[in-house]
Design an enzyme around this catalytic site. Structure first.
Site, PDB file in Angstrom:
ATOM      1  N   HIS A  96       0.991  -0.899  -0.098  1.00 12.08           N
ATOM      2  CA  HIS A  96      -0.008   0.200   0.413  1.00 12.08           C
ATOM      3  C   HIS A  96       1.380   1.715   0.010  1.00 12.08           C
ATOM      4  O   HIS A  96       0.498   2.910  -0.053  1.00 12.08           O
ATOM      5  CB  HIS A  96      -0.876   0.033   1.141  1.00 12.08           C
ATOM      6  CG  HIS A  96      -2.712   0.702   0.997  1.00 12.08           C
ATOM      7  ND1 HIS A  96      -3.667   0.735   1.453  1.00 12.08           N
ATOM      8  CD2 HIS A  96      -2.951   1.527  -0.353  1.00 12.08           C
ATOM      9  CE1 HIS A  96      -4.191   1.071   1.285  1.00 12.08           C
ATOM     10  NE2 HIS A  96      -3.894   1.999   0.088  1.00 12.08           N
ATOM     11  N   ASP A 119     -10.036  -0.218   4.097  1.00 13.41           N
ATOM     12  CA  ASP A 119      -9.163  -1.108   4.883  1.00 13.41           C
ATOM     13  C   ASP A 119      -8.859  -1.250   6.553  1.00 13.41           C
ATOM     14  O   ASP A 119      -9.558  -0.793   7.275  1.00 13.41           O
ATOM     15  CB  ASP A 119      -7.607   0.018   4.823  1.00 13.41           C
ATOM     16  CG  ASP A 119      -5.994  -0.316   5.036  1.00 13.41           C
ATOM     17  OD1 ASP A 119      -5.906  -0.459   5.694  1.00 13.41           O
ATOM     18  OD2 ASP A 119      -5.712  -0.182   4.604  1.00 13.41           O
ATOM     19  N   HIS A 121      -6.539  -0.848   8.489  1.00 12.67           N
ATOM     20  CA  HIS A 121      -5.833   0.278   8.890  1.00 12.67           C
ATOM     21  C   HIS A 121      -5.590   1.873   8.478  1.00 12.67           C
ATOM     22  O   HIS A 121      -6.044   1.803   7.079  1.00 12.67           O
ATOM     23  CB  HIS A 121      -4.333  -0.315   8.955  1.00 12.67           C
ATOM     24  CG  HIS A 121      -4.114  -1.707   9.025  1.00 12.67           C
ATOM     25  ND1 HIS A 121      -4.179  -2.720   7.525  1.00 12.67           N
ATOM     26  CD2 HIS A 121      -3.587  -2.152   9.766  1.00 12.67           C
ATOM     27  CE1 HIS A 121      -4.010  -3.742   8.753  1.00 12.67           C
ATOM     28  NE2 HIS A 121      -3.246  -3.354   9.938  1.00 12.67           N
ATOM     29  N   ASP A 123      -3.230   4.227   7.703  1.00 12.95           N
ATOM     30  CA  ASP A 123      -1.507   4.241   7.026  1.00 12.95           C
ATOM     31  C   ASP A 123      -1.248   5.521   7.112  1.00 12.95           C
ATOM     32  O   ASP A 123      -0.976   6.190   5.940  1.00 12.95           O
ATOM     33  CB  ASP A 123      -2.146   3.913   5.576  1.00 12.95           C
ATOM     34  CG  ASP A 123      -2.113   2.103   5.583  1.00 12.95           C
ATOM     35  OD1 ASP A 123      -1.727   1.187   6.811  1.00 12.95           O
ATOM     36  OD2 ASP A 123      -2.270   2.009   4.613  1.00 12.95           O
ATOM     37  N   HIS A 136       4.286   1.012   4.140  1.00  6.29           N
ATOM     38  CA  HIS A 136       2.649   0.924   3.783  1.00  6.29           C
ATOM     39  C   HIS A 136       1.936   1.702   4.695  1.00  6.29           C
ATOM     40  O   HIS A 136       1.140   1.460   4.257  1.00  6.29           O
ATOM     41  CB  HIS A 136       2.697  -0.432   3.150  1.00  6.29           C
ATOM     42  CG  HIS A 136       2.573  -1.634   4.471  1.00  6.29           C
ATOM     43  ND1 HIS A 136       2.078  -2.506   4.721  1.00  6.29           N
ATOM     44  CD2 HIS A 136       3.368  -1.189   5.543  1.00  6.29           C
ATOM     45  CE1 HIS A 136       1.668  -3.061   5.639  1.00  6.29           C
ATOM     46  NE2 HIS A 136       2.417  -2.776   5.823  1.00  6.29           N
ATOM     47  N   ASP A 227      -7.472  -1.726   0.411  1.00  3.85           N
ATOM     48  CA  ASP A 227      -6.549  -3.050   0.648  1.00  3.85           C
ATOM     49  C   ASP A 227      -6.769  -3.799   0.904  1.00  3.85           C
ATOM     50  O   ASP A 227      -8.064  -3.814   2.152  1.00  3.85           O
ATOM     51  CB  ASP A 227      -5.805  -2.183   2.239  1.00  3.85           C
ATOM     52  CG  ASP A 227      -4.769  -2.959   2.628  1.00  3.85           C
ATOM     53  OD1 ASP A 227      -4.863  -4.070   2.536  1.00  3.85           O
ATOM     54  OD2 ASP A 227      -4.035  -2.374   3.596  1.00  3.85           O
ATOM     55  N   ASP A 229      -6.712  -6.086   3.156  1.00  4.84           N
ATOM     56  CA  ASP A 229      -7.379  -6.563   4.215  1.00  4.84           C
ATOM     57  C   ASP A 229      -8.286  -5.842   5.002  1.00  4.84           C
ATOM     58  O   ASP A 229      -8.452  -6.350   6.318  1.00  4.84           O
ATOM     59  CB  ASP A 229      -6.002  -6.126   4.929  1.00  4.84           C
ATOM     60  CG  ASP A 229      -5.517  -4.906   5.474  1.00  4.84           C
ATOM     61  OD1 ASP A 229      -6.279  -4.131   5.236  1.00  4.84           O
ATOM     62  OD2 ASP A 229      -4.121  -4.778   5.693  1.00  4.84           O
ATOM     63  N   GLU A 272      -2.216  -4.989  -1.295  1.00  4.26           N
ATOM     64  CA  GLU A 272      -2.089  -6.400  -0.552  1.00  4.26           C
ATOM     65  C   GLU A 272      -2.751  -7.475  -0.851  1.00  4.26           C
ATOM     66  O   GLU A 272      -2.385  -8.094   0.593  1.00  4.26           O
ATOM     67  CB  GLU A 272      -2.286  -5.083   1.194  1.00  4.26           C
ATOM     68  CG  GLU A 272      -1.952  -3.869   1.266  1.00  4.26           C
ATOM     69  CD  GLU A 272      -0.308  -3.944   1.971  1.00  4.26           C
ATOM     70  OE1 GLU A 272       0.732  -5.266   1.802  1.00  4.26           O
ATOM     71  OE2 GLU A 272       0.016  -3.311   2.396  1.00  4.26           O
TER      72      GLU A 272
HETATM   73  C1  DIR Z   1       0.366  -0.200  11.187  1.00  2.81           C
HETATM   74  C2  DIR Z   1       0.677  -1.530  10.180  1.00  2.81           C
HETATM   75  N1  DIR Z   1       0.089   0.345  11.097  1.00  2.81           N
HETATM   76  C3  DIR Z   1       1.983   0.324  10.393  1.00  2.81           C
HETATM   77  N2  DIR Z   1      -0.226  -1.069   9.014  1.00  2.81           N
HETATM   78  C4  DIR Z   1      -0.483  -1.881   8.181  1.00  2.81           C
HETATM   79  O1  DIR Z   1       2.626  -0.334  10.589  1.00  2.81           O
HETATM   80  O2  DIR Z   1       2.495   1.583  10.602  1.00  2.81           O
HETATM   81  N3  DIR Z   1      -1.433  -1.304   6.996  1.00  2.81           N
HETATM   82  N4  DIR Z   1      -0.697  -2.500   7.631  1.00  2.81           N
HETATM   83  O3  DIR Z   1      -1.433  -1.592   5.470  1.00  2.81           O
HETATM   84 MN    MN Z   2      -3.355  -0.127   3.829  1.00  2.00          MN
HETATM   85 MN    MN Z   3      -4.178  -2.629   5.154  1.00  2.00          MN
END
Ligand code: DIR
Ligand code: MN
Ligand code: MN
Ligand code: MN
Length: 314
Positions: A96, A119, A121, A123, A136, A227, A229, A272
């Site tokens: 991402h 998402d 998350h 991000d 990402h 994303d 996920d 992703e």
């Molecule tokens: C977590 C995971 N907040 C980080 N982030 C992800 O690494 O900053 N984003 N997996 O898709």
């Molecule tokens: Mn993401």
């Molecule tokens: Mn994510």
């Protein structure tokens, strides 16, 4: 109108290998054929080829800043060209971090775009708030004008400047937000819908409020950054950071159907998908199939059927 498909086999925005095989897996599952069942020409622009720099020292705990910056510069130009040529553009990731270049390239053609980020998350970490260092998890922070003075100058990113306002962004599906991200979302007054909000309001109302927020003043191009996920891990297990309690199949498809129905979708990222993860072949196949379904639905595949057209007469 027409559709452009652009593959971005890139993984250096996070630490797990395999996500660079996302574009091939999604194509092998028949994406292009599925899209050709819809009612416009599809141009497959193939995959970009990214250079991996030999010497790319971490910036603080952020790995591969120059490699990620350069990949995004390349992607930005490709997305800008595809949008400039009049295509609704589908970017297949890759991780991402690629949204940085995808949204930036889109914004070069459409400065008034709005961004829907689907998402688990947010991000929106900065290198200073990021627990992992992974880029990402920081993509949105590179885009936002409001975060300009919170972002250090990362090597590899001098080609771009922040270009998006927090009011032009909506999140859907959040359920794993880091403390620094939470503070940023609150400080900037970002409109976001967590899974809890979806439980309370229902996905129909969430989309209504999202479009109210982004489109009520004027109609403008939508960038959908999806994303995989965001989906529940039972539907999309083959991804680097799965989080339980995600979108159901029908919620995911409702989101993309409603975005299609605005007539304003201009660029979509699907990121992703990691075919190297997932406990079995079936797990990978279901993830990839979910990806194809949300892309097709974003481009107008319906659950309601449709009338006879020239294309539907074999
Ligand atoms: C977590 C995971 N907040 C980080 N982030 C992800 O690494 O900053 N984003 N997996 O898709
Ligand atoms: Mn993401
Ligand atoms: Mn994510
Ligand atoms: Mn349509």
């Amino acid at each position: 109108h027409s559709v452009a498909v652009l593959g971005a086999p890139f993984s250096k925005g996070q630490k797990r290998r395999g996500v660079e095989h996302g574009p091939k897996a999604i194509r092998d599952a028949g994406l292009i054929e599925r899209l050709s069942n819809l009612d416009y020409p599809v141009h497959d622009f193939g995959d970009l080829s990214f250079q991996y720099l030999e010497k790319d020292e971490p910036y603080m705990h952020v790995p591969y800043p120059r490699t990620v910056g350069r990949a995004n510069k390349l992607l930005s130009g490709a997305v800008s060209n595809a949008v400039g040529a009049g295509h609704t553009t589908i970017m297949l990731g890759g991780d991402h971090s690629l949204a940085i270049g995808s949204v930036e390239g889109h914004a070069r053609q459409c400065p008034d775009l709005c961004l829907i980020w689907v998402d688990a998350h947010a991000d929106i970490n900065t290198p200073l708030t990021s627990p992992s260092g992974n880029l990402h998890g920081q993509s949105v922070a590179f885009m936002l004008k409001e975060l300009q003075n919170k972002m250090p100058e990362l090597p590899g990113f001098s080609w771009m400047k922040p270009f998006l306002s927090a009011k032009d962004l909506v999140y859907i599906g959040l359920r794993d937000v880091d403390p620094g991200e939470y503070d940023t979302l609150k400080d900037l007054g970002v409109q976001y819908f967590t899974m809890r909000d979806i439980d309370r309001l229902g996905i129909q109302r969430v989309m209504e409020v999202s479009f109210d927020h982004l489109l009520s003043r004027k109609q403008r191009p939508i960038h959908l950054s999806f994303d995989i996920d965001a989906m529940d891990p039972s539907l999309a297990p083959a991804t680097g950071t799965p989080v339980n309690g995600g979108l159901t199949y029908r919620e995911g498809i409702w989101i993309t159907e409603e975005i299609h129905n605005t007539g304003l979708l201009s660029v979509m990222d699907l990121v992703e998908v990691n075919p190297a993860l997932g406990a079995s072949r079936e797990a990978v196949a279901s993830t990839v199939s979910m990806a194809v379904d949300v892309i097709a639905s974003s481009l107008g595949q319906t659950r309601e059927g449709g009338p006879i057209t020239q294309e539907s007469q074999t």
